[in-house]
Design a protein around this motif. Structure first.
Motif, PDB file in Angstrom:
ATOM      1  N   ILE A  65     -54.948 -14.012  59.521  1.00 24.38           N
ATOM      2  CA  ILE A  65     -55.968 -15.022  59.775  1.00 24.38           C
ATOM      3  C   ILE A  65     -55.307 -16.195  60.487  1.00 24.38           C
ATOM      4  CG2 ILE A  65     -57.568 -16.683  58.750  1.00 24.38           C
ATOM      5  CD1 ILE A  65     -58.153 -14.717  56.549  1.00 24.38           C
ATOM      6  N   VAL A  66     -55.911 -16.616  61.587  1.00 28.24           N
ATOM      7  CA  VAL A  66     -55.473 -17.796  62.327  1.00 28.24           C
ATOM      8  C   VAL A  66     -56.550 -18.858  62.155  1.00 28.24           C
ATOM      9  CG1 VAL A  66     -54.895 -18.773  64.570  1.00 28.24           C
ATOM     10  CG2 VAL A  66     -54.161 -16.447  64.001  1.00 28.24           C
ATOM     11  N   SER A  67     -56.199 -19.970  61.502  1.00 32.92           N
ATOM     12  CA  SER A  67     -57.164 -21.022  61.194  1.00 32.92           C
ATOM     13  C   SER A  67     -56.982 -22.215  62.113  1.00 32.92           C
ATOM     14  CB  SER A  67     -57.014 -21.474  59.738  1.00 32.92           C
ATOM     15  OG  SER A  67     -57.364 -20.442  58.838  1.00 32.92           O
ATOM     16  N   LEU A  68     -58.121 -22.832  62.484  1.00 33.48           N
ATOM     17  CA  LEU A  68     -58.114 -24.022  63.323  1.00 33.48           C
ATOM     18  C   LEU A  68     -59.005 -25.084  62.707  1.00 33.48           C
ATOM     19  CD1 LEU A  68     -58.247 -21.324  65.398  1.00 33.48           C
ATOM     20  CD2 LEU A  68     -57.681 -23.164  66.979  1.00 33.48           C
ATOM     21  N   GLU A  69     -58.509 -26.315  62.701  1.00 37.01           N
ATOM     22  CA  GLU A  69     -59.263 -27.435  62.146  1.00 37.01           C
ATOM     23  C   GLU A  69     -58.903 -28.702  62.910  1.00 37.01           C
ATOM     24  OE1 GLU A  69     -61.447 -30.142  60.370  1.00 37.01           O
ATOM     25  OE2 GLU A  69     -61.699 -27.979  60.042  1.00 37.01           O
ATOM     26  N   PRO A  70     -59.908 -29.441  63.398  1.00 37.25           N
ATOM     27  CA  PRO A  70     -59.614 -30.641  64.184  1.00 37.25           C
ATOM     28  C   PRO A  70     -59.399 -31.919  63.378  1.00 37.25           C
ATOM     29  CG  PRO A  70     -61.956 -30.170  64.272  1.00 37.25           C
ATOM     30  CD  PRO A  70     -61.323 -29.060  63.484  1.00 37.25           C
ATOM     31  N   ALA A  71     -60.003 -32.056  62.213  1.00 36.63           N
ATOM     32  CA  ALA A  71     -59.920 -33.298  61.443  1.00 36.63           C
ATOM     33  C   ALA A  71     -58.556 -33.403  60.762  1.00 36.63           C
ATOM     34  CB  ALA A  71     -61.040 -33.361  60.417  1.00 36.63           C
ATOM     35  N   SER A  72     -57.945 -34.582  60.818  1.00 36.08           N
ATOM     36  CA  SER A  72     -56.553 -34.726  60.397  1.00 36.08           C
ATOM     37  C   SER A  72     -56.336 -34.461  58.901  1.00 36.08           C
ATOM     38  CB  SER A  72     -56.038 -36.123  60.772  1.00 36.08           C
ATOM     39  OG  SER A  72     -56.854 -37.133  60.205  1.00 36.08           O
ATOM     40  N   LYS A  73     -57.173 -35.026  58.032  1.00 36.29           N
ATOM     41  CA  LYS A  73     -56.943 -34.856  56.593  1.00 36.29           C
ATOM     42  C   LYS A  73     -57.125 -33.405  56.151  1.00 36.29           C
ATOM     43  CE  LYS A  73     -58.204 -36.702  52.051  1.00 36.29           C
ATOM     44  NZ  LYS A  73     -59.052 -37.703  51.322  1.00 36.29           N
ATOM     45  N   ARG A  87     -49.309 -13.915  56.488  1.00 38.13           N
ATOM     46  CA  ARG A  87     -50.515 -13.419  57.165  1.00 38.13           C
ATOM     47  C   ARG A  87     -51.520 -14.529  57.477  1.00 38.13           C
ATOM     48  NH1 ARG A  87     -53.909  -9.866  54.805  1.00 38.13           N
ATOM     49  NH2 ARG A  87     -53.151 -10.054  52.661  1.00 38.13           N
ATOM     50  N   TRP A  88     -51.146 -15.766  57.193  1.00 36.01           N
ATOM     51  CA  TRP A  88     -52.054 -16.897  57.432  1.00 36.01           C
ATOM     52  C   TRP A  88     -51.338 -17.912  58.316  1.00 36.01           C
ATOM     53  CZ3 TRP A  88     -54.705 -20.127  52.965  1.00 36.01           C
ATOM     54  CH2 TRP A  88     -55.700 -20.927  53.517  1.00 36.01           C
ATOM     55  N   GLN A  89     -51.810 -18.047  59.547  1.00 42.26           N
ATOM     56  CA  GLN A  89     -51.251 -19.001  60.494  1.00 42.26           C
ATOM     57  C   GLN A  89     -52.246 -20.134  60.729  1.00 42.26           C
ATOM     58  OE1 GLN A  89     -50.467 -15.509  63.312  1.00 42.26           O
ATOM     59  NE2 GLN A  89     -48.908 -16.977  63.955  1.00 42.26           N
ATOM     60  N   VAL A  90     -51.725 -21.331  60.940  1.00 36.70           N
ATOM     61  CA  VAL A  90     -52.564 -22.490  61.244  1.00 36.70           C
ATOM     62  C   VAL A  90     -52.179 -23.008  62.618  1.00 36.70           C
ATOM     63  CG1 VAL A  90     -53.244 -24.818  60.570  1.00 36.70           C
ATOM     64  CG2 VAL A  90     -52.790 -23.091  58.813  1.00 36.70           C
TER      65      VAL A  90
END
Length: 243
Positions: A65-73, A87-90
């Motif tokens: 799973i490749v996760s993306l999130e824009p908000a800093s906190k 198996r989990w990349q950010v």
């Protein structure tokens, strides 16, 4: 007999057991779909603090799973959650859209409702805690860039989960080269306009069908607790011909 005795013992402590059924668990249904697709990669766009990925792995998702999130906190929390899990990349903190650049991200009080789009009264009235409290400037990437960085040539059954609070159409418009590799799309669809200018359920479904995907599953999402009106659903669409 041993199992029954164990159940009775736990019930005496105020606990009970329930079978996790595809009828009641969206995560369980995702696990079944991933198995059918033999999925090796899932893009979690709009990951917040990683809740979706945690549930997907718990439901038996077998790939990366490749996760993306824009908000800093939330991105900081997401990175801590994924640390040490191979198996989990950010991805680096960024939004995903139709073209590369920068944008203003409106931060919601509840964090999960943060969006690049202005919030409409229908959303704020249904969930007052979601009202915007701050702004952040964020980089904007495209799906095509993410595929170039994270997708391997031998990845198969790729799942694209898009939960970006009204900005879903823009995300998909930036996937012209990568979308043919996608086997299934998980997307949030609105029945009424919650963010300014967002496409609604009927138009978004038609657009996805035109891209070659057929509706596979629907799950109840955000609703107005005062009126009972359903405002959003979570939809799963599978590439035509796979099912």
């Amino acid at each position: 007999m041993i199992v029954a005795a164990a159940h009775r013992g736990f019930r005496s402590l105020g606990c009970d057991f329930y079978r996790i059924s595809p009828y009641t668990s969206a995560a369980r249904r995702l696990g079944l779909l991933a198995k059918r697709l033999e999925s090796t990669l899932l893009f979690d766009i709009g990951a917040n603090e990683g809740q979706f990925a945690v549930e997907a792995f718990a439901a038996g998702y077998p790939g990366r799973i490749v996760s993306l999130e824009p908000a800093s906190k939330p991105h900081s929390i997401l990175c801590r959650r994924a640390a040490g899990l191979p198996r989990w990349q950010v991805a680096r903190r960024s939004a995903v859209g139709g073209q590369v650049g920068t944008a203003t991200l409106h931060i919601a009080g509840n964090s999960v409702s943060s969006s690049l789009l202005p919030m409409k009264a229908a959303h704020a009235d249904a969930a007052p805690s979601s009202r915007y409290v701050a702004d952040e400037t964020v980089d904007v990437l495209t799906c095509d860039m993410l595929f170039e960085e994270f997708a391997r040539r031998d990845d198969r059954g790729i799942i694209l989960k898009v939960d970006v609070q009204g900005h879903e159409a823009a995300v998909l418009s930036g996937a012209a080269r990568s979308l043919p590799r996608v086997a299934a799309v998980l997307v949030e669809l609105s029945l009424t306009e919650l963010y300014e200018g967002q496409p609604l359920l009927r138009d978004q479904l038609a657009a996805l069908e035109a891209m070659g995907f057929d509706l596979w599953d629907l799950d109840r999402g955000f609703m107005n607790p005062q009126t009972g009106q359903l405002l959003q659903v979570d939809a799963t669409l599978v590439r035509r011909g796979i099912s």
